[in-house]
Design a protein around this motif. Structure first.
Motif, PDB file in Angstrom:
ATOM      1  N   VAL A 202       4.265 -10.490   8.348  1.00 28.47           N
ATOM      2  CA  VAL A 202       5.036 -11.140   7.291  1.00 28.47           C
ATOM      3  C   VAL A 202       5.158 -12.603   7.691  1.00 28.47           C
ATOM      4  O   VAL A 202       5.861 -12.949   8.642  1.00 28.47           O
ATOM      5  CB  VAL A 202       6.426 -10.499   7.124  1.00 28.47           C
ATOM      6  CG1 VAL A 202       7.214 -11.220   6.036  1.00 28.47           C
ATOM      7  CG2 VAL A 202       6.285  -9.017   6.783  1.00 28.47           C
ATOM      8  N   MET A 203       4.474 -13.459   6.948  1.00 31.98           N
ATOM      9  CA  MET A 203       4.360 -14.862   7.323  1.00 31.98           C
ATOM     10  C   MET A 203       5.687 -15.608   7.167  1.00 31.98           C
ATOM     11  O   MET A 203       6.542 -15.254   6.348  1.00 31.98           O
ATOM     12  CB  MET A 203       3.298 -15.551   6.465  1.00 31.98           C
ATOM     13  CG  MET A 203       1.930 -14.912   6.530  1.00 31.98           C
ATOM     14  SD  MET A 203       1.081 -15.248   8.078  1.00 31.98           S
ATOM     15  CE  MET A 203       0.645 -16.969   7.840  1.00 31.98           C
ATOM     16  N   GLU A 204       5.837 -16.659   7.937  1.00 31.82           N
ATOM     17  CA  GLU A 204       6.984 -17.556   7.780  1.00 31.82           C
ATOM     18  C   GLU A 204       6.935 -18.222   6.402  1.00 31.82           C
ATOM     19  O   GLU A 204       5.865 -18.579   5.907  1.00 31.82           O
ATOM     20  CB  GLU A 204       6.942 -18.625   8.877  1.00 31.82           C
ATOM     21  CG  GLU A 204       8.049 -19.649   8.793  1.00 31.82           C
ATOM     22  CD  GLU A 204       7.905 -20.744   9.825  1.00 31.82           C
ATOM     23  OE1 GLU A 204       8.550 -21.798   9.660  1.00 31.82           O
ATOM     24  OE2 GLU A 204       7.138 -20.566  10.796  1.00 31.82           O
TER      25      GLU A 204
ATOM     26  N   ALA B 142       0.057  -4.708  -4.265  1.00 28.81           N
ATOM     27  CA  ALA B 142      -0.978  -5.444  -3.529  1.00 28.81           C
ATOM     28  C   ALA B 142      -0.889  -5.165  -2.027  1.00 28.81           C
ATOM     29  O   ALA B 142      -1.901  -5.185  -1.320  1.00 28.81           O
ATOM     30  CB  ALA B 142      -0.850  -6.946  -3.789  1.00 28.81           C
ATOM     31  N   GLY B 143       0.315  -4.879  -1.532  1.00 28.77           N
ATOM     32  CA  GLY B 143       0.478  -4.580  -0.117  1.00 28.77           C
ATOM     33  C   GLY B 143      -0.194  -3.289   0.300  1.00 28.77           C
ATOM     34  O   GLY B 143      -0.458  -3.074   1.485  1.00 28.77           O
TER      35      GLY B 143
ATOM     36  N   ASP C 110       9.367   3.610  -4.508  1.00 28.76           N
ATOM     37  CA  ASP C 110      10.764   4.051  -4.560  1.00 28.76           C
ATOM     38  C   ASP C 110      11.450   3.816  -3.222  1.00 28.76           C
ATOM     39  O   ASP C 110      12.635   3.456  -3.168  1.00 28.76           O
ATOM     40  CB  ASP C 110      10.831   5.534  -4.932  1.00 28.76           C
ATOM     41  CG  ASP C 110      10.405   5.802  -6.372  1.00 28.76           C
ATOM     42  OD1 ASP C 110      10.484   4.862  -7.189  1.00 28.76           O
ATOM     43  OD2 ASP C 110       9.997   6.935  -6.665  1.00 28.76           O
ATOM     44  N   MET C 111      10.712   4.027  -2.122  1.00 19.71           N
ATOM     45  CA  MET C 111      11.274   3.797  -0.803  1.00 19.71           C
ATOM     46  C   MET C 111      11.647   2.325  -0.611  1.00 19.71           C
ATOM     47  O   MET C 111      12.735   1.993  -0.123  1.00 19.71           O
ATOM     48  CB  MET C 111      10.273   4.245   0.268  1.00 19.71           C
ATOM     49  CG  MET C 111      10.707   4.001   1.700  1.00 19.71           C
ATOM     50  SD  MET C 111      10.059   2.435   2.377  1.00 19.71           S
ATOM     51  CE  MET C 111       8.298   2.803   2.416  1.00 19.71           C
ATOM     52  N   VAL C 112      10.749   1.413  -1.016  1.00 21.06           N
ATOM     53  CA  VAL C 112      11.030  -0.024  -0.897  1.00 21.06           C
ATOM     54  C   VAL C 112      12.239  -0.398  -1.748  1.00 21.06           C
ATOM     55  O   VAL C 112      13.132  -1.145  -1.301  1.00 21.06           O
ATOM     56  CB  VAL C 112       9.800  -0.855  -1.304  1.00 21.06           C
ATOM     57  CG1 VAL C 112      10.161  -2.339  -1.413  1.00 21.06           C
ATOM     58  CG2 VAL C 112       8.672  -0.669  -0.295  1.00 21.06           C
TER      59      VAL C 112
ATOM     60  N   ARG D 120       6.497  -5.678   0.697  1.00 19.11           N
ATOM     61  CA  ARG D 120       5.034  -5.624   0.552  1.00 19.11           C
ATOM     62  C   ARG D 120       4.381  -5.164   1.851  1.00 19.11           C
ATOM     63  O   ARG D 120       3.412  -4.402   1.844  1.00 19.11           O
ATOM     64  CB  ARG D 120       4.498  -7.005   0.142  1.00 19.11           C
ATOM     65  CG  ARG D 120       3.013  -7.030  -0.194  1.00 19.11           C
ATOM     66  CD  ARG D 120       2.598  -8.414  -0.661  1.00 19.11           C
ATOM     67  NE  ARG D 120       2.862  -9.410   0.361  1.00 19.11           N
ATOM     68  CZ  ARG D 120       2.909 -10.725   0.125  1.00 19.11           C
ATOM     69  NH1 ARG D 120       2.736 -11.182  -1.092  1.00 19.11           N
ATOM     70  NH2 ARG D 120       3.148 -11.576   1.109  1.00 19.11           N
ATOM     71  N   ALA D 121       4.934  -5.609   2.989  1.00 24.89           N
ATOM     72  CA  ALA D 121       4.417  -5.146   4.279  1.00 24.89           C
ATOM     73  C   ALA D 121       4.629  -3.644   4.438  1.00 24.89           C
ATOM     74  O   ALA D 121       3.752  -2.923   4.928  1.00 24.89           O
ATOM     75  CB  ALA D 121       5.100  -5.906   5.416  1.00 24.89           C
TER      76      ALA D 121
END
Length: 264
Positions: free
Chosen positions: A87-89, A105-106, A121-123, A153-154
């Motif tokens: 997960v980018m800055e 997309a993830g 649903d989990m996210v 997304r990760a």
């Protein structure tokens, strides 16, 4: 799970950024990587995830192994498929896609398409504001919501190792605490191994199982969070808990314990 052994990284063939860096990330743990701006934290993550090449950087010495397999010569797409997701800055999201399109997309590397709906649903269970905005264009989200989306997304990739680069950057303190709590839940409930790069030492030491401190491209101190909190130099330079006239740099620290390997 992840081992960096005497890693050296050079940019543009001449700029030495990492100088013999070594660290370990055990499976199922949260490991913090602390340091000030310019210490080499983001470069460390890019070396792991294969993102040095676009910036004219390369690993010129040492090795990086993931689950016993060398990865420092592999490209970024292959590393993602092995189970590492960074997960980018700066809350990098696809601004012109909706929240849900970003999340889907993830999961692009996954083959179990039927399970993607369950993971959405989990996210949404972790990040309730995203569910209410699932059809909204991501570019119109607040900074905190974009950070939630980047982490969500990760998660959709079902990573074995998730690397977070400064998740607290630019966010209000209350929201930062909420995101760190969710990071801890993800680790505990899914067993996701996490490498957390941060400047916020206090919060990182609250959630990490082990932590390393970087200065000028090297690891200068490491240990259990409880031990680091009692270290006078950590308290002064990172936690601001002493009454002194100036802050020290770790370059001035002459006495610190030898680096210890993780004891499983």
């Amino acid at each position: 799970m992840l081992t960096l052994n005497n890693v050296e990284v050079i940019y543009n063939g001449v700029i030495l950024v990492l100088k013999g860096l070594s660290l370990e990330v055990p499976k199922g743990k949260i490991v913090g990587l602390l340091g000030s701006n310019g210490a080499g934290k983001s470069t460390t993550l890019k070396a792991i995830s294969g993102l040095l090449k676009p910036e004219d950087g390369e690993v010129t010495d040492g090795s990086i192994e993931f689950e016993g397999v060398p990865i420092h010569q592999r490209d970024a797409a292959e590393i993602v498929r092995m189970g590492i997701f960074q997960v980018m800055e700066g809350r990098r999201v696809f601004e012109h896609l909706t929240v849900e399109e970003n999340l889907i997309a993830g999961a692009y590397t996954r083959q179990d398409r039927a399970a993607i709906s369950d993971d959405l649903d989990m996210v949404y269970s972790y990040f309730a504001p995203l569910k209410a905005r699932r059809n909204q264009t991501a570019g119109y989200l607040s900074g905190g919501e974009q950070q939630m989306l980047a982490i969500g997304r990760a998660l959709m990739a079902r990573p074995k190792l998730m690397m977070l680069d400064e998740p607290s950057l630019g966010l209000a303190p209350l929201l930062v605490r909420e995101i760190f709590h969710i990071i801890q839940r993800i680790n505990q409930e899914h067993g996701t191994t996490i490498l957390l790069v941060e400047q916020n030492a206090n919060l990182t030491l609250n959630v990490a199982d082990y932590a390393y401190i970087m200065e000028n491209g090297r690891i200068v101190l490491d240990g259990l969070p409880a031990d680091l909190r009692q270290n006078a130099d950590v308290r002064e330079f990172y936690l601001g808990l002493t009454e002194v006239g100036r802050r020290k740099s770790y370059r001035d620290v002459k006495h610190y314990k030898r680096r210890k390997r993780w004891l499983s």
